[in-house]
Enzyme design. Structure first.
Site, PDB file in Angstrom:
ATOM      1  N   THR A 315      29.734  -6.902 -16.191  1.00  0.00           N
ATOM      2  CA  THR A 315      30.193  -8.294 -16.183  1.00  0.00           C
ATOM      3  C   THR A 315      29.449  -9.080 -15.106  1.00  0.00           C
ATOM      4  O   THR A 315      28.981 -10.195 -15.337  1.00  0.00           O
ATOM      5  CB  THR A 315      31.705  -8.370 -15.930  1.00  0.00           C
ATOM      6  OG1 THR A 315      32.384  -7.628 -16.938  1.00  0.00           O
ATOM      7  CG2 THR A 315      32.195  -9.797 -15.943  1.00  0.00           C
ATOM      8  N   GLN A 345      32.998  -9.357 -22.406  1.00  0.00           N
ATOM      9  CA  GLN A 345      32.627 -10.054 -21.180  1.00  0.00           C
ATOM     10  C   GLN A 345      31.174 -10.531 -21.236  1.00  0.00           C
ATOM     11  O   GLN A 345      30.248  -9.729 -21.386  1.00  0.00           O
ATOM     12  CB  GLN A 345      32.821  -9.143 -19.973  1.00  0.00           C
ATOM     13  CG  GLN A 345      34.249  -8.673 -19.801  1.00  0.00           C
ATOM     14  CD  GLN A 345      34.466  -7.278 -20.343  1.00  0.00           C
ATOM     15  OE1 GLN A 345      34.197  -7.007 -21.507  1.00  0.00           O
ATOM     16  NE2 GLN A 345      34.963  -6.375 -19.494  1.00  0.00           N
ATOM     17  N   GLN A 367      34.509 -15.028 -23.735  1.00  0.00           N
ATOM     18  CA  GLN A 367      35.232 -14.279 -22.698  1.00  0.00           C
ATOM     19  C   GLN A 367      34.444 -14.320 -21.395  1.00  0.00           C
ATOM     20  O   GLN A 367      33.255 -14.013 -21.363  1.00  0.00           O
ATOM     21  CB  GLN A 367      35.433 -12.821 -23.146  1.00  0.00           C
ATOM     22  CG  GLN A 367      36.205 -11.987 -22.137  1.00  0.00           C
ATOM     23  CD  GLN A 367      36.580 -10.614 -22.678  1.00  0.00           C
ATOM     24  OE1 GLN A 367      36.590 -10.397 -23.879  1.00  0.00           O
ATOM     25  NE2 GLN A 367      36.894  -9.697 -21.783  1.00  0.00           N
ATOM     26  N   ASP A 368      35.148 -14.724 -20.311  1.00  0.00           N
ATOM     27  CA  ASP A 368      34.559 -14.708 -18.963  1.00  0.00           C
ATOM     28  C   ASP A 368      33.401 -15.698 -18.804  1.00  0.00           C
ATOM     29  O   ASP A 368      32.359 -15.353 -18.255  1.00  0.00           O
ATOM     30  CB  ASP A 368      34.085 -13.303 -18.602  1.00  0.00           C
ATOM     31  CG  ASP A 368      35.209 -12.307 -18.489  1.00  0.00           C
ATOM     32  OD1 ASP A 368      36.355 -12.690 -18.736  1.00  0.00           O
ATOM     33  OD2 ASP A 368      34.950 -11.131 -18.174  1.00  0.00           O
ATOM     34  N   ASP A 389      40.268 -15.340 -20.413  1.00  0.00           N
ATOM     35  CA  ASP A 389      40.027 -15.349 -18.963  1.00  0.00           C
ATOM     36  C   ASP A 389      38.749 -16.114 -18.610  1.00  0.00           C
ATOM     37  O   ASP A 389      37.950 -15.661 -17.788  1.00  0.00           O
ATOM     38  CB  ASP A 389      39.923 -13.917 -18.433  1.00  0.00           C
ATOM     39  CG  ASP A 389      41.092 -13.042 -18.836  1.00  0.00           C
ATOM     40  OD1 ASP A 389      42.188 -13.576 -19.088  1.00  0.00           O
ATOM     41  OD2 ASP A 389      40.917 -11.810 -18.936  1.00  0.00           O
ATOM     42  N   ARG A 456      46.710 -15.493 -16.378  1.00  0.00           N
ATOM     43  CA  ARG A 456      47.417 -14.220 -16.224  1.00  0.00           C
ATOM     44  C   ARG A 456      46.885 -13.512 -14.979  1.00  0.00           C
ATOM     45  O   ARG A 456      45.738 -13.739 -14.551  1.00  0.00           O
ATOM     46  CB  ARG A 456      47.247 -13.347 -17.458  1.00  0.00           C
ATOM     47  CG  ARG A 456      45.812 -13.023 -17.826  1.00  0.00           C
ATOM     48  CD  ARG A 456      45.773 -12.121 -19.046  1.00  0.00           C
ATOM     49  NE  ARG A 456      44.406 -11.751 -19.400  1.00  0.00           N
ATOM     50  CZ  ARG A 456      44.092 -10.703 -20.139  1.00  0.00           C
ATOM     51  NH1 ARG A 456      45.039  -9.894 -20.579  1.00  0.00           N
ATOM     52  NH2 ARG A 456      42.836 -10.432 -20.438  1.00  0.00           N
ATOM     53  N   TRP A 458      45.126 -11.124 -13.065  1.00  0.00           N
ATOM     54  CA  TRP A 458      44.123 -10.064 -13.080  1.00  0.00           C
ATOM     55  C   TRP A 458      44.338  -9.100 -11.911  1.00  0.00           C
ATOM     56  O   TRP A 458      44.203  -7.886 -12.049  1.00  0.00           O
ATOM     57  CB  TRP A 458      42.740 -10.719 -13.009  1.00  0.00           C
ATOM     58  CG  TRP A 458      41.584  -9.782 -12.961  1.00  0.00           C
ATOM     59  CD1 TRP A 458      41.527  -8.516 -13.446  1.00  0.00           C
ATOM     60  CD2 TRP A 458      40.298 -10.071 -12.417  1.00  0.00           C
ATOM     61  NE1 TRP A 458      40.274  -7.989 -13.238  1.00  0.00           N
ATOM     62  CE2 TRP A 458      39.504  -8.917 -12.611  1.00  0.00           C
ATOM     63  CE3 TRP A 458      39.740 -11.188 -11.804  1.00  0.00           C
ATOM     64  CZ2 TRP A 458      38.168  -8.862 -12.192  1.00  0.00           C
ATOM     65  CZ3 TRP A 458      38.419 -11.119 -11.399  1.00  0.00           C
ATOM     66  CH2 TRP A 458      37.639  -9.978 -11.592  1.00  0.00           C
TER      67      TRP A 458
END
Length: 550
Positions: A315, A345, A367-368, A389, A456, A458
């Protein structure tokens, strides 16, 4: 964002959501293995300690045993010289530096032990991250470095974040037994950093954390020259990048490499990137401070890549553009990752640049998307697109007057933020102020079948605040989503203040102990840029418009 093997994404509607990559059997093995690692790292007792002359000092830290043990193992640590908290903080920081230097040296030598391409990719991340941590700690202990207590807390916070990121790089690939291969990656450095953070927390400061303005409505850390540069319609460029050959370089990477080779001094260095699509991955290293990437505007100057975890990158290393040099400014650029919603990711931009500013930029991914990795960051008039996220990391980051666009997710669930604070004394968090959260074009037709949450947890002490932001009807009434069971629900700090729009009602929000509805302006002001990122001390010089308070 790295999906921890300990705290895996819970199934929501799809029993095997796309961003949970492994089979149930593999998940169980990973969870068991990681639990074993945690026991090895965190529960293995240190050797017995005898003859320690000042146990009262170490007893004031969150982790007294490693403090006591390592202070007694080397005669260079003169505990008799401790006459007060400042002395003990200095000695504790030096201890963390020495242990980190030792770990970095050992880790560097273990490269040949890597058993796969993926393990080597994670190991390479760790070598660089430990090296950065050594640099942060050197600045902390160097009495010749001009710094405030807030600066030191920023560097110590970033140092701890680096070590967490190192472990997460192995987790990206489900590597379960990294500790047996790299035993120097014990948690002693993390525990010692946590001690230094606790000791420095609440320390005396020079006032840079106060909301006072310089009189022009800007924080003091934005220099007058940078202010003029950002407001100018035609800033002077040091070099020009143009795909058609009309500039000094045809790629952004070539311009950055040339700056690293030839640039002298640390004044503002402007790389003007003309309109066009640049397919490349760019890294602006720690040695390149005060660099500005200046584009022709969102959707006109585009830097795009497609690295992802499923494609073999960590990531951390999947970012299309990664910025490490302090004082970075980005203006008028689209940062994009085209790996797509199925490759998990995939970061568009990662920033670990202290006192960095992004103005009128767009961050596009799934994502990310936007990795606010560490240190102090400010985003103004920006667009952020994503699904899972998609604003994440452990910086002290403020997003002001931005547009946040959740997209249509593969598993029918969006989570906007996933903040990664692991220690209660880290001066980090994500603050979203005076912004707008509304569905991206691809989400609008199916919005009723998708659940979208503000964030949320992490990590255990995750901290995120939405204030005076317009929340459209796509926001789920609960507002926030658990990560895994009750993990972090009592220790996180999630808050909302004076938000508007059909999704802003707090009547049916979660009832977690760590969730707060702020009703007091004086409480909310503590989380505004002037306080949270000492905005008044550095933003004015960038010339980016900003609001210091509420």
């Amino acid at each position: 964002m790295i999906k921890s093997t300990l705290f895996k994404t819970p199934p929501i509607q799809d029993k095997n959501p796309p961003h949970t990559r492994n089979s149930k059997k593999k998940k169980k093995r990973k969870k068991l293995a990681m639990a074993t690692i945690i026991l090895l790292l965190f529960l293995t007792p240190l050797p017995s300690i005898s003859g320690y002359s000042h146990p009262s000092w170490c007893s004031q830290t969150p982790n007294p045993k490693p403090c006591e043990y390592f202070l007694t193992q080397n005669p260079k640590y003169d505990v008799s010289s401790i006459h007060g908290k400042p002395d003990f903080l200095k000695l504790s920081s030096q201890l963390a530096l020495d242990r980190c230097t030792h770990a970095h040296s050992g880790l560097h030598r273990l490269g040949p032990k890597c058993r796969s391409r993926q393990e080597r990719a994670a190991w390479a991340d760790c070598v660089g991250l430990y090296e950065k941590t050594v640099r942060f700690l050197n600045k902390t202990v160097d009495t010749n470095t001009k710094r405030t207590a807030a600066d030191m807390q920023t560097w110590l916070s970033a140092a701890l974040t680096n070590l967490e990121t190192c472990v997460a790089s192995f987790s990206d690939f489900g590597i379960e037994d990294y500790y047996s291969v790299f035993p120097v990656m014990s948690n002693n450095v993390s525990l010692l950093l946590s001690n230094a953070l606790a000791l420095n927390s609440g320390g005396s400061d020079d006032g840079s954390m106060s909301p006072a303005s310089d009189g022009g409505g800007f924080p003091r850390w934005v220099r007058p020259g940078d202010r003029r540069l950002l407001q100018s319609s035609s800033p002077r460029a040091d070099v020009v990048v143009a795909r058609d050959g009309s500039g000094n370089f045809k790629t952004v990477g070539a311009a950055v490499a040339d700056a690293a080779r030839k640039r002298s001094g640390s004044g503002r260095y402007v790389i003007y990137v003309k309109a066009g699509t640049y397919v490349e991955n760019v890294e602006i290293g720690e040695d390149l401070v005060n660099v500005m990437l200046l584009g022709d505007g969102i959707g006109r100057t585009i830097i795009t890549g497609s690295r992802s975890v499923d494609g073999g990158s960590t990531t951390f290393n999947s970012a299309t553009v990664a910025v490490e040099g302090d004082g970075f400014i980005g203006r008028g650029i689209t940062f994009r990752n085209t790996a797509g919603p199925g490759n998990h990711q995939a970061v568009a931009l990662r920033s670990g640049s202290d006192l960095s500013v992004f103005y009128q930029c767009s961050f596009e991914g799934y994502q990310d998307t936007l990795y606010v990795h560490s240190q102090r960051q400010f985003y103004r008039d920006c667009d952020i697109y994503g699904t899972v996220d998609f604003i994440f990391g452990n910086a002290a980051a403020v997003l002001q007057n931005c547009n946040i666009y959740p997209r249509d997710p593969p598993n029918k669930t969006n989570t906007i933020t996933a903040q990664g604070r692991t220690d209660p004394n880290q001066s980090t968090g994500i603050i979203i102020q005076n912004s707008r959260v509304t569905a991206a074009p691809d989400l609008r037709p199916v919005q009723g079948s998708v659940r979208t949450y503000l964030g949320r947890p992490w990590k255990e002490y995750s901290r995120t605040v939405f204030m005076k932001t317009e929340l459209d009807s796509l926001i789920d009434p609960a507002g926030w989503m658990p990560w895994s069971g009750s993990f972090g629900l009592n220790t996180l700090y999630y808050a909302e203040y004076a938000n508007t729009g059909p999704g802003s009602s707090t009547a049916n929000r979660v009832n977690w102990a760590g969730y707060h509805v702020i009703t007091s302006a004086s409480v909310a002001a503590l989380l505004a840029p002037g306080n949270f990122i000492a905005a008044n001390s550095w933003l004015p010089a960038t010339n980016v418009p900003f609001t210091s308070g509420l």
